[in-house]
Write a protein that holds these residues in place. Structure first.
Motif, PDB file in Angstrom:
ATOM      1  N   VAL A  74      42.884  41.736  42.028  1.00 34.13           N
ATOM      2  CA  VAL A  74      43.936  41.318  42.011  1.00 34.13           C
ATOM      3  C   VAL A  74      44.183  40.318  41.448  1.00 34.13           C
ATOM      4  CG1 VAL A  74      45.229  39.076  43.360  1.00 34.13           C
ATOM      5  CG2 VAL A  74      43.926  40.603  44.774  1.00 34.13           C
ATOM      6  N   PHE A  75      43.554  39.867  40.616  1.00 32.76           N
ATOM      7  CA  PHE A  75      43.732  39.250  38.904  1.00 32.76           C
ATOM      8  C   PHE A  75      44.613  39.827  38.240  1.00 32.76           C
ATOM      9  CE2 PHE A  75      43.175  33.781  37.185  1.00 32.76           C
ATOM     10  CZ  PHE A  75      43.414  33.315  38.942  1.00 32.76           C
TER      11      PHE A  75
ATOM     12  N   VAL B  42      43.232  30.077  50.797  1.00 32.40           N
ATOM     13  CA  VAL B  42      44.301  29.176  49.528  1.00 32.40           C
ATOM     14  C   VAL B  42      44.306  29.442  48.129  1.00 32.40           C
ATOM     15  CG1 VAL B  42      42.760  26.781  48.926  1.00 32.40           C
ATOM     16  CG2 VAL B  42      45.931  26.665  48.988  1.00 32.40           C
ATOM     17  N   TYR B  43      43.453  30.407  47.844  1.00 31.93           N
ATOM     18  CA  TYR B  43      43.168  30.607  46.572  1.00 31.93           C
ATOM     19  C   TYR B  43      44.363  31.645  45.746  1.00 31.93           C
ATOM     20  CZ  TYR B  43      38.859  28.256  46.548  1.00 31.93           C
ATOM     21  OH  TYR B  43      38.065  26.036  47.245  1.00 31.93           O
ATOM     22  N   LEU B  44      44.699  32.303  46.861  1.00 28.76           N
ATOM     23  CA  LEU B  44      45.391  33.875  46.163  1.00 28.76           C
ATOM     24  C   LEU B  44      46.773  32.606  45.738  1.00 28.76           C
ATOM     25  CD1 LEU B  44      46.417  36.273  45.783  1.00 28.76           C
ATOM     26  CD2 LEU B  44      46.724  36.693  48.444  1.00 28.76           C
ATOM     27  N   VAL B  45      47.589  31.900  46.759  1.00 24.55           N
ATOM     28  CA  VAL B  45      48.549  30.882  46.475  1.00 24.55           C
ATOM     29  C   VAL B  45      48.200  30.274  44.986  1.00 24.55           C
ATOM     30  CG1 VAL B  45      49.824  28.730  47.305  1.00 24.55           C
ATOM     31  CG2 VAL B  45      49.067  30.302  48.491  1.00 24.55           C
ATOM     32  N   LEU B  46      46.618  30.278  44.740  1.00 26.73           N
ATOM     33  CA  LEU B  46      46.621  29.005  43.358  1.00 26.73           C
ATOM     34  C   LEU B  46      47.017  30.156  42.659  1.00 26.73           C
ATOM     35  CD1 LEU B  46      43.383  27.354  44.255  1.00 26.73           C
ATOM     36  CD2 LEU B  46      45.761  26.116  43.686  1.00 26.73           C
TER      37      LEU B  46
ATOM     38  N   LEU C 292      37.620  39.534  35.695  1.00 24.67           N
ATOM     39  CA  LEU C 292      36.537  39.925  36.326  1.00 24.67           C
ATOM     40  C   LEU C 292      34.702  40.459  36.793  1.00 24.67           C
ATOM     41  CD1 LEU C 292      36.340  41.805  39.660  1.00 24.67           C
ATOM     42  CD2 LEU C 292      37.262  43.864  38.209  1.00 24.67           C
ATOM     43  N   LEU C 293      35.008  39.958  35.694  1.00 25.05           N
ATOM     44  CA  LEU C 293      33.879  39.736  35.074  1.00 25.05           C
ATOM     45  C   LEU C 293      33.017  39.105  35.649  1.00 25.05           C
ATOM     46  CD1 LEU C 293      31.158  41.347  33.891  1.00 25.05           C
ATOM     47  CD2 LEU C 293      32.086  41.323  31.399  1.00 25.05           C
TER      48      LEU C 293
END
Length: 312
Positions: free
Chosen positions: A163-164, A224-228, A264-265
């Motif tokens: 996602v990132f 909540v981390y997706l919002v961050l 990701l790594l």
């Protein structure tokens, strides 16, 4: 008929005499490349005058973007019987930029050649630099909130890393487009942070909507981390670096892919250790975030081994 033949003969003789000199001046330099960090290697098609080739004063070198700044040449080493010259400089060269080398007293005319790395190699170096050498987590310590929050399990770490990367690539390309075609032409550079945050939030909202429909389990695991991600320093750092270095679209894609792949790594490495730490006997005072900081510090020390790495 005789006159025509005589004239042709005279022209042929003149061409035979002049062409070698013309070719000697134009095609004398067969190949040019960067040597070490502080040298340029020139390969000649024919052996040149070794005395003239060894004179530093016969060379003028500067970066293509800064023609007024002459680079100090320490020495000129003549090798292979005059077929190769290695220019050694007083300071390391910025090999990411093209350099112009002007040579006098080796041919009838002044020779000019351009020295640069392969563009594909340059793009690959941007990718590897963001992925390993200048990893945003382990060398720049960016995005630690999401890093520690979503690195407890491999499945969550891989999902957040993907996602990132998607958000980073899309937002960086959009930021590059707005920066090049709106902010710069209308002299609105002071708004770049606000514009970049807005574009990132738009991308995250789109990913949020897609994940909610496609993979609700992964969406719920992010919490909540997706919002961050909207105001995450890693996401914002990429378009700021792109704007500061004036990258084109291909360089922007390589940087964002490298930064996303590096994140990701980092998440996958940390989640792999976290799953093993969950089964290990750890003193109560070190459980949770303290041991996570210790492990992250060890990873950061390990990634220092990539410092100064040059692929090309």
């Amino acid at each position: 008929m005789m006159k025509f033949s005589l004239r042709s003969f005279v022209c042929a003789v003149l061409l035979a005499l002049l062409l070698p000199a013309v070719g000697y001046g134009q095609d004398l330099i067969k190949e040019q490349s960067f040597g070490k960090d502080d040298s340029i290697v020139l390969d000649f098609a024919l052996p040149v005058d070794q005395v003239a080739a060894a004179k530093v004063s016969n060379y003028t070198v500067f970066e293509e973007n800064d023609p007024d700044i002459r680079l100090a040449i320490k020495s000129a080493d003549v090798l292979q019987g005059g077929s190769q010259v290695v220019l050694n400089f007083a300071e390391p060269l910025n090999t990411t930029q093209a350099h112009i080398v002007q040579i006098t007293n080796l041919a009838d005319d002044r020779l000019t050649t351009r020295v640069s790395k392969s563009y594909l190699a340059y793009l690959f170096s941007i990718l590897i630099s963001a992925l390993l050498i200048n990893n945003f987590v382990f060398t720049k310590y960016l995005g630690l909130c999401v890093f520690f929050g979503t690195s407890k399990r491999k499945s969550t770490a891989k999902g957040m890393g993907v996602v990132f990367t998607i958000v980073m690539v899309v937002s960086a390309c959009m930021s590059w487009f707005f920066y090049q075609y709106f902010l710069i032409p209308y002299d609105l550079n002071f708004l770049q942070i606000l514009v970049f945050i807005g574009l990132v939030s738009l991308t995250v909202q789109a990913v949020d909507t897609v994940l909610r429909k496609v993979n609700p389990v992964l969406f719920n695991s992010f919490g909540v981390y997706l919002v961050l991600v909207i105001a995450n320093c890693v996401i914002i750092a990429v378009p700021l670096i792109v704007a500061n270095n004036n990258y084109n679209i291909f360089e922007t894609i390589m940087l964002s892919l490298g930064a996303g792949g590096g994140f990701l790594l980092a998440l996958y490495l940390m989640s792999s250790v976290s799953e093993r730490l969950a089964l290990a006997k750890i003193p109560p005072s070190f459980k949770g975030l303290p041991v996570a900081f210790i492990v992250a510090g060890q990873f950061a020390m390990a990634f220092l081994g990539f410092s100064g790495l040059q692929i090309f």
